[in-house]
Design a protein around this motif. Structure first.
Motif, PDB file in Angstrom:
ATOM      1  N   GLY A 150      58.310  16.188  -4.721  1.00 39.59           N
ATOM      2  CA  GLY A 150      59.064  15.548  -3.557  1.00 39.59           C
ATOM      3  C   GLY A 150      60.086  16.688  -3.616  1.00 39.59           C
ATOM      4  N   ALA A 151      60.768  17.246  -4.436  1.00 40.86           N
ATOM      5  CA  ALA A 151      61.802  18.323  -4.124  1.00 40.86           C
ATOM      6  C   ALA A 151      61.218  19.494  -3.294  1.00 40.86           C
ATOM      7  CB  ALA A 151      62.417  18.710  -5.617  1.00 40.86           C
ATOM      8  N   VAL A 152      60.118  19.689  -3.756  1.00 40.14           N
ATOM      9  CA  VAL A 152      59.490  21.086  -2.934  1.00 40.14           C
ATOM     10  C   VAL A 152      59.191  20.725  -1.648  1.00 40.14           C
ATOM     11  CG1 VAL A 152      57.386  22.331  -2.941  1.00 40.14           C
ATOM     12  CG2 VAL A 152      58.266  21.954  -5.096  1.00 40.14           C
ATOM     13  N   VAL A 153      58.687  19.433  -1.277  1.00 40.75           N
ATOM     14  CA  VAL A 153      58.382  18.968  -0.072  1.00 40.75           C
ATOM     15  C   VAL A 153      59.674  18.967   0.874  1.00 40.75           C
ATOM     16  CG1 VAL A 153      57.313  17.296   1.571  1.00 40.75           C
ATOM     17  CG2 VAL A 153      56.217  17.890  -0.616  1.00 40.75           C
ATOM     18  N   ALA A 154      60.751  18.358   0.152  1.00 34.06           N
ATOM     19  CA  ALA A 154      61.849  18.329   0.926  1.00 34.06           C
ATOM     20  C   ALA A 154      62.573  19.674   1.227  1.00 34.06           C
ATOM     21  CB  ALA A 154      63.014  17.370   0.186  1.00 34.06           C
ATOM     22  N   ALA A 155      62.345  20.485   0.437  1.00 35.57           N
ATOM     23  CA  ALA A 155      63.076  21.890   0.578  1.00 35.57           C
ATOM     24  C   ALA A 155      62.265  22.469   1.594  1.00 35.57           C
ATOM     25  CB  ALA A 155      62.899  22.592  -0.762  1.00 35.57           C
ATOM     26  N   GLY A 156      61.055  22.469   1.517  1.00 36.99           N
ATOM     27  CA  GLY A 156      60.324  23.166   2.778  1.00 36.99           C
ATOM     28  C   GLY A 156      60.587  22.550   4.200  1.00 36.99           C
ATOM     29  N   ILE A 157      60.835  21.111   4.145  1.00 35.08           N
ATOM     30  CA  ILE A 157      61.239  20.467   5.525  1.00 35.08           C
ATOM     31  C   ILE A 157      62.565  21.168   5.818  1.00 35.08           C
ATOM     32  CG2 ILE A 157      61.708  18.196   6.537  1.00 35.08           C
ATOM     33  CD1 ILE A 157      59.754  17.023   4.925  1.00 35.08           C
ATOM     34  N   ALA A 158      63.410  21.064   4.757  1.00 37.12           N
ATOM     35  CA  ALA A 158      64.729  21.665   5.125  1.00 37.12           C
ATOM     36  C   ALA A 158      64.800  23.084   5.781  1.00 37.12           C
ATOM     37  CB  ALA A 158      65.888  21.293   4.061  1.00 37.12           C
ATOM     38  N   ALA A 159      63.916  23.713   5.132  1.00 39.47           N
ATOM     39  CA  ALA A 159      63.633  25.282   5.716  1.00 39.47           C
ATOM     40  C   ALA A 159      63.125  25.278   7.036  1.00 39.47           C
ATOM     41  CB  ALA A 159      62.829  25.822   4.551  1.00 39.47           C
ATOM     42  N   THR A 160      62.485  24.320   7.562  1.00 43.19           N
ATOM     43  CA  THR A 160      62.079  24.479   8.881  1.00 43.19           C
ATOM     44  C   THR A 160      63.436  24.472   9.998  1.00 43.19           C
ATOM     45  OG1 THR A 160      61.851  21.940   9.138  1.00 43.19           O
ATOM     46  CG2 THR A 160      59.683  23.196   8.412  1.00 43.19           C
ATOM     47  N   TRP A 161      64.435  23.795   9.460  1.00 42.55           N
ATOM     48  CA  TRP A 161      65.743  23.998  10.191  1.00 42.55           C
ATOM     49  C   TRP A 161      66.329  25.425  10.098  1.00 42.55           C
ATOM     50  CZ3 TRP A 161      65.128  18.553   8.536  1.00 42.55           C
ATOM     51  CH2 TRP A 161      64.955  17.541   9.528  1.00 42.55           C
ATOM     52  N   SER A 162      66.307  25.823   8.598  1.00 47.29           N
ATOM     53  CA  SER A 162      67.028  26.845   8.214  1.00 47.29           C
ATOM     54  C   SER A 162      66.384  28.389   8.835  1.00 47.29           C
ATOM     55  CB  SER A 162      67.017  27.244   6.665  1.00 47.29           C
ATOM     56  OG  SER A 162      67.766  26.027   6.073  1.00 47.29           O
ATOM     57  N   LEU A 163      65.125  28.219   9.107  1.00 50.02           N
ATOM     58  CA  LEU A 163      64.353  29.451   9.646  1.00 50.02           C
ATOM     59  C   LEU A 163      64.615  29.578  11.362  1.00 50.02           C
ATOM     60  CD1 LEU A 163      61.155  29.009   7.753  1.00 50.02           C
ATOM     61  CD2 LEU A 163      62.811  31.014   7.350  1.00 50.02           C
ATOM     62  N   THR A 164      65.102  28.494  11.807  1.00 50.68           N
ATOM     63  CA  THR A 164      65.431  28.495  13.141  1.00 50.68           C
ATOM     64  C   THR A 164      66.876  28.362  13.880  1.00 50.68           C
ATOM     65  OG1 THR A 164      64.718  26.429  13.565  1.00 50.68           O
ATOM     66  CG2 THR A 164      63.042  28.002  13.815  1.00 50.68           C
ATOM     67  N   GLU A 165      67.617  28.019  12.932  1.00 49.39           N
ATOM     68  CA  GLU A 165      69.004  27.622  13.318  1.00 49.39           C
ATOM     69  C   GLU A 165      69.942  28.837  12.948  1.00 49.39           C
ATOM     70  OE1 GLU A 165      70.010  25.414  14.971  1.00 49.39           O
ATOM     71  OE2 GLU A 165      68.175  23.858  14.895  1.00 49.39           O
ATOM     72  N   HIS A 166      71.394  28.478  12.867  1.00 49.35           N
ATOM     73  CA  HIS A 166      72.255  29.650  12.803  1.00 49.35           C
ATOM     74  C   HIS A 166      72.026  30.438  11.458  1.00 49.35           C
ATOM     75  CE1 HIS A 166      75.515  26.817  15.056  1.00 49.35           C
ATOM     76  NE2 HIS A 166      74.910  27.585  15.900  1.00 49.35           N
ATOM     77  N   ALA A 167      71.496  29.831  10.561  1.00 50.64           N
ATOM     78  CA  ALA A 167      71.586  30.687   9.131  1.00 50.64           C
ATOM     79  C   ALA A 167      70.528  31.908   9.331  1.00 50.64           C
ATOM     80  CB  ALA A 167      70.765  29.756   8.147  1.00 50.64           C
TER      81      ALA A 167
END
Length: 643
Positions: free
Chosen positions: A286-303
């Protein structure tokens, strides 16, 4: 402490929370559209408002960060509205300078030309604008110097709303699952918690699909019908934001498997060792999947752009996971307190510790992100991004203060609202003895006989189960400590809804560092220097509370980008809010405008708009429309010299 405190009704507070959510969505997203620019126009050749002696060979635009553009992104129009460019985008970038433009047709006549442009910044947000320059001498023009309404209108509102629900779904999915695994394993068998997590998954999935469909009109035409254009959707899939959304959908497929196992095999597993091993696997996966979903924002947002993206993106993932663990777990605890028969004190204490760690992580990652996006104290107080960030910090502080009261109730709950078994494990609440709650069946037990009729036996079983549920609810609601905890957690959740809305708007606001850099660059290249514009106009809409004054500040008050502040005061000179205020700028001598400006509400009696483009120096008519009720409004005007 006596039990005189009346327990709150379980349905009403949750209904009120949903109403608060709807109100915030309407208010905040209406104020947030169109989205603010993240890639700023630093300058152009020729400069905005410039008068050149000879026709330039091309028009070039310089941006603060990398942008995506195509042959339709830059248009140069002559005074009659005809295309004056060759329609082919050219890349003039050199080194770290990001510059795009178009070649102009030969033999252009003297007069005023309008440049309209649009692009998609590296952090996935659309930007647009317009300015004018003149060859030989300024002239009349039939073109309105406004850029396309990219990222605004109905499509912008729907896109912003979908972004909010995507964040909310992620928080419920990740935070709810983490709460069950880390705090209250018995909650895996509770239908209210199951519904919460499943609805989080459904919300995130549906919002992601909507974002994928709206991506093309959001960054391009602005027409809702283009959401179903297959060719446009194919083009979106070839972009980084489109690929991120598709990746999120694939990861949500894995998340669906996680949810199915958590509320299926894990909830039914009775062997302690097997259940512990399964919990470890679920937690890791679950932690791996959650981190992957969070990364879909980080890869395209301010960060993903600006300073230190290699550090900023992992920090952003950790920040999102901490938010989900805290706010999602808080929502799960709220549901457990209101919708389940009981929750052990040990589960509340475990969540309290996890929430404390999450807030510490939020503080550390938030400080880094704030430094990265602002860069100076002046940007914190002098830009829209910085002011929104201050509001967010204030809301977090309020939630933390309320959480302190929740910890106090939790401490009392541990003494009075649960018992401890001989082996040291927590059992269900025993604060109120059976005698405290009248129950004829409990006080006078009778032998249970099983009727021969199966239907009658099933009916009696349902009646006994219903009496048991009612009795457990009476015991639960009679505990004043649990009632206090429920109220404080409900207050935390209500503030969290506001916090999430402000955070969503913050992600669509131009970072303070970028805004200041663009301001400095524009100041250095401004064709005509000038000073700030400060005017105060009285108004009277004729209705109740319809009198007052509206003050406008336009800084730096020159051609190019400006910041506009609006202050509304009552006759006593005190700030107060009105339903709507709009501004329109018109340069009648050059037939430019009216250029609409819809400011964003910041504080009581204070509105602001960033990036207000003044394409040409001259005597501008400023028209301020003030609406004090559904039917009472007026427009006041004043002509000011800008540039």
């Amino acid at each position: 402490m006596t039990a005189s405190t009346a327990p709150p009704r379980s349905g009403l507070p949750l209904a009120r929370l949903l109403l608060v959510t709807a109100a915030l969505l309407g208010a905040l997203f209406a104020a947030a559209s169109p989205a603010s620019a993240h890639a700023a126009l630093l300058g152009s050749t020729p400069n905005a408002g410039a008068v050149v002696a000879q026709p330039p060979p091309n028009v070039a635009l310089t941006f603060s960060e990398q942008v995506a553009m195509d042959n339709k992104s830059v248009r140069v129009l002559d005074p009659k509205g005809n295309r004056a460019d060759k329609g082919v985008l050219r890349n003039f970038s050199k080194g770290s300078t990001v510059s795009y433009g178009v070649d102009l047709r030969p033999g252009l006549a003297n007069g005023t030309y309008t440049v309209a442009w649009q692009a998609v910044s590296a952090d996935s947000h659309p930007v647009s604008g317009a300015f004018t320059f003149s060859i030989g001498a300024p002239s009349k023009t039939s073109v309105t110097a406004t850029g396309d309404n990219v990222g605004g209108g109905l499509v912008g509102f729907l896109y912003g709303t979908a972004r909010y629900f995507a964040y909310a779904g992620f928080i419920l999915l990740v935070g709810g699952g983490a709460f069950v695994l880390a705090c209250w394993q018995r909650g895996a068998g509770q239908p209210p918690l199951q519904k919460l997590v499943v609805r989080g998954w459904l919300t995130l999935t549906a919002a992601t699909l909507v974002l994928l469909l709206l991506r093309a009109p959001y960054t391009g035409s602005g027409q809702l019908a283009d959401a179903f254009d297959l060719s446009a959707l194919k083009a979106v899939l070839q972009t980084r934001p489109g690929a991120a959304l598709v990746s999120r959908l694939l990861l949500l497929g894995a998340a669906a498997l996680f949810v199915a196992v958590l509320f299926g095999a894990y909830a039914r597993r009775e062997d302690g060792k097997e259940k512990k091993d399964l919990a470890f696997g679920l937690g890791l996966g679950g932690a791996v999947v959650a981190a992957g979903i969070a990364a879909t924002w980080s890869l395209t947002e301010h960060a993903s752009v600006g300073l230190q993206p290699g550090i900023a993106m992992p920090v952003d993932v950790v920040h999102l996971l901490a938010v989900a663990t805290w706010l999602g777990g808080l929502t799960a605890l709220l549901v457990a307190l209101f919708r389940t028969p009981s929750i052990e004190r040990s589960a509340v204490q475990r969540f309290s510790r996890i929430a404390f760690v999450s807030v510490c992580v939020l503080a550390a990652t938030g400080v880094y992100q704030s430094w990265r996006q602002l860069g100076s104290w002046s940007a914190l107080f002098g830009t829209g991004y910085g002011q929104l960030l201050l509001v967010k910090v204030g809301l977090v502080a309020v939630v933390v203060c309320i959480a302190w009261f929740s910890r106090r109730w939790t401490g009392r709950l541990s003494e009075h609202s649960a018992a401890t078994a001989p082996d040291g494990t927590a059992v269900q609440d025993t604060a109120v003895p059976d005698a405290a709650v009248p129950d004829t069946a409990a006080e006078h037990p009778e032998p249970v006989t099983v009727p021969e009729d199966p239907r009658r036996a099933a009916q009696l079983a349902r009646q006994r189960a219903a009496r048991t549920v009612v009795r457990e609810k009476r015991i639960r609601d009679a505990d004043p400590h649990r009632t206090g905890l429920r109220k404080s957690v409900l207050a935390e959740a209500g503030i969290a809804v506001v916090l999430l809305a402000v955070t969503t708007v913050l992600t669509t606001t131009e970072p303070g560092r970028t805004e200041e850099e663009a301001g400095r660059a524009t100041s250095a290249t401004a064709a005509v220097p000038s000073g700030p514009v400060d005017i105060t106009l009285p108004f009277d809409t004729g209705g109740p509370k319809g009198k007052g004054t509206v003050a406008l500040e336009i800084t730096p008050g020159r051609t190019g980008g400006n910041q506009l502040h609006v202050f509304v005061n009552n006759p006593a000179g005190k700030p107060y809010d009105i339903p709507e205020v709009k501004i329109a700028l018109t340069l009648a001598a050059k037939k430019i405008g009216p250029l609409p400006v819809v400011p964003t509400h910041l504080f009581t009696g204070h509105w602001s708009a960033d990036g207000v483009q003044i394409p040409m120096a001259g005597s501008w008519e400023v028209a301020v429309t003030v609406r004090t009720s559904d039917i009472d409004q007026t427009t006041v005007n004043k002509t000011v010299k800008i540039g």
